[in-house]
Scaffold this active site. Structure first.
Site, PDB file in Angstrom:
ATOM      1  N   ASP A 130      32.954  46.753  36.551  1.00 45.02           N
ATOM      2  CA  ASP A 130      33.607  45.747  35.713  1.00 45.02           C
ATOM      3  C   ASP A 130      34.948  46.704  35.382  1.00 45.02           C
ATOM      4  O   ASP A 130      36.048  46.009  35.312  1.00 45.02           O
ATOM      5  CB  ASP A 130      33.086  45.228  34.746  1.00 45.02           C
ATOM      6  N   CYS A 131      34.609  47.638  34.716  1.00 47.82           N
ATOM      7  CA  CYS A 131      35.852  48.530  33.901  1.00 47.82           C
ATOM      8  C   CYS A 131      36.519  49.277  34.963  1.00 47.82           C
ATOM      9  O   CYS A 131      37.850  49.624  34.829  1.00 47.82           O
ATOM     10  CB  CYS A 131      35.407  49.156  32.884  1.00 47.82           C
ATOM     11  N   TYR A 132      35.933  49.860  35.972  1.00 50.37           N
ATOM     12  CA  TYR A 132      36.269  50.646  37.001  1.00 50.37           C
ATOM     13  C   TYR A 132      36.162  49.935  38.438  1.00 50.37           C
ATOM     14  O   TYR A 132      35.301  50.511  39.202  1.00 50.37           O
ATOM     15  CB  TYR A 132      36.031  52.268  36.804  1.00 50.37           C
TER      16      TYR A 132
END
Lengths: 386, 138
Positions: A130-132
């Site tokens: 989700d963040c990368y």
């Protein structure tokens, strides 16, 4: 009353340009006529150096984040695998990692190419988070595009090393070079009386935090090196007669020069990295003066047969004999060859001497000394229970 | 008459095997021959490393005779390339060089290369960790 000096006093003299700095070879020559007490009085710093292949070397690199960002879980630098378990865009490329396409090109070559400002192909894969969210990237990096890039070598500058020979009927290709059959050559690696840890065998002045010359720039000793062994057999002068202590070192790769860092490939072995290291030794007292005065003929080492299982010992020799061009093994005359560059080591010792004399380099009191009484564990094989 | 010694790499074309070329070198040009290395494949090309000794004039004539017979003659030096400017003087190559063509100068520990002593054993090629030697023997 014998002379004692502090680091502060020596550094003050270095700044004022009044310190006497000699290379370890020069002080060994001087010791033929002067006593340790006289040397302690006259000489402030002795420079030591080595330039050999040091397999336990590598570089930490931070690539910076792309947009969208990727958490790199498999990394290739010019097809050479680099470590994928350090956060999103940090890596460690080891000197002995090799390209998937060319076994003669390895992490050592990536490091040399980076120093020389060459472009390197970076390809990386991630599962996407989700963040990368990104799953793949293929791009070009070089010394100017990356953030940090530093050499961090877990084991360098071995205190002494064995001589390698081969008694079998076949050529052996080793990290100690090509060993001809039936004792037709003997290869040795250490810079002898110029070698750093042989000039301070008890490591009274070399420890964590020691400022050194590394690859053409300033570096530091970060820790005792791996396989740090202080209880190996010593000769009557207290010098180990085989490979013993080591140092871990760190330095800014961006400031290094390929004149003092060079990639290597050994036939049927793999890649390695020649690393140039210089260590200044402050002559604090008579004992250190005596240690740095050591001469090649007083430094012994062990001859090992790399052709036979368990590398059995075939006796001892010393660096004066090794540097003379031949040694005797079981009564047989055997040609010797170095596999580390004494010419480069001398150059480093002289550069370091000039920098010290110009007040551009100082001696550092270690923030912590290395442990004593260490030995090594070997790897035991544990049988699986049924 | 003063004689000189020189090493040449000779490349023979496939059809040259039927002529006793080296015999003629000895007989007609008074050249002494020392074969240092030979790779002869019947019906195909062959390569010889020869050390020739004779007067300058005779060597010249002998080489011309070989070339008239479609044998390429090149001085050994031209068949070996050594990227000296990249050499780090580690000494690895000197360990395998039993002829003394590659030796360390013990005063400054720099590598000294004397191609005239080379017998093209080619052991230095894989021994150099920087891959600085190329030998074109075939």
């Amino acid at each position: 009353m014998s002379v004692t000096k502090t680091y502060e006093e020596i550094n003050r003299k270095l700044k004022e340009g009044t310190a006497v700095v000699l290379t370890a070879e020069e002080v060994s020559e001087m010791a033929k006529e002067c006593s340790p007490a006289e040397i302690a009085e006259k000489v402030d710093v002795v420079t030591t150096a080595t330039f050999g292949a040091m397999c336990s070397s590598g570089a930490v690199i931070n690539f910076g984040h792309a947009n969208p960002p990727i958490r790199m879980e498999k990394i290739r630098l010019n097809k050479v695998p680099a470590y994928e378990g350090l956060a999103a865009v940090d890596t460690y490329v080891g000197a002995t990692a090799v390209s998937e396409e060319n076994p003669k090109y390895g992490g050592a070559h990536v490091i040399q190419d980076l120093i020389e400002g060459k472009d390197i192909e970076l390809e990386a894969w991630g599962k996407g988070t989700d963040c990368y969210p990104r799953k793949h990237i293929k791009t070009i990096i070089n010394k100017d595009t990356v953030n940090e890039m530093y050499l961090f070598n877990p084991r360098n500058a071995y205190q002494n090393y064995n001589v390698a020979v081969n008694t079998t009927d076949e050529i052996k290709y080793t990290y100690m070079g090509t060993l001809l059959p039936k004792l037709k050559n003997a290869n040795y690696s250490t810079a002898g009386e110029l070698s750093p840890l042989l000039n301070d065998p008890e490591m009274r002045t070399i420890g964590i935090g020691t400022r050194i010359f590394l690859g053409g720039t300033e570096g530091f000793v970060t820790w005792q090196g791996t396989q740090f062994h202080t209880t190996k057999e010593k000769n009557e002068l207290g010098v180990p007669v085989t490979n013993a202590a080591t140092i871990a070192v760190i330095g800014n790769l961006k400031a290094m020069s390929s004149e003092f860092i060079s990639a290597a490939y050994y036939e049927k072995y793999g890649t390695s990295l020649f690393v140039g290291i210089g260590v200044p030794i402050p002559v604090l007292d008579e004992d250190i003066a005596k240690r740095v005065s050591i001469r090649n003929e007083q430094i012994e080492t062990t001859i090992l047969d790399y052709g036979s299982a368990g590398t059995p010992s075939l006796g001892r020799t010393n660096y004066a004999e090794l540097q003379s061009g031949s040694i005797k093994i079981n009564g047989q005359k055997v040609r010797t060859a170095p596999v580390a560059s004494l010419q480069k080591a001398r150059k480093i010792a002289n550069i370091l001497k000039e920098k010290l004399q110009a007040g551009e380099f100082e001696v550092t009191k270690p923030v912590q000394m290395f442990p004593t009484g260490t030995s090594l564990n070997s790897l035991k094989e544990v049988e699986e229970e049924n | 008459m003063k004689t000189v010694k020189k090493r040449f790499v000779l490349n023979f074309p496939p059809q040259s095997g039927d002529k006793p070329l080296s015999y003629r070198l000895v007989k007609e040009f008074d050249i002494s021959i020392n074969i240092l290395k030979a790779e002869v494949k019947p019906g195909k090309t062959g390569t010889l490393l020869l050390e020739l000794e004779g007067t300058k004039e005779n060597l010249k004539k002998g080489i011309a005779y070989l070339e008239e017979n479609q044998v390429q003659c090149q001085p050994l030096k031209k068949k070996i390339t050594f990227k000296q400017e990249q050499c780090i003087n580690c000494g690895n190559c000197t360990g395998v060089c039993f002829t003394g063509a590659l030796k360390m100068d013990r005063s400054n520990w720099e590598l000294k290369f004397k191609p005239e002593k080379c017998v093209v054993c080619e052991l230095c090629v894989p021994a150099c960790p920087l891959n600085l030697f190329t030998i074109d023997f075939n």
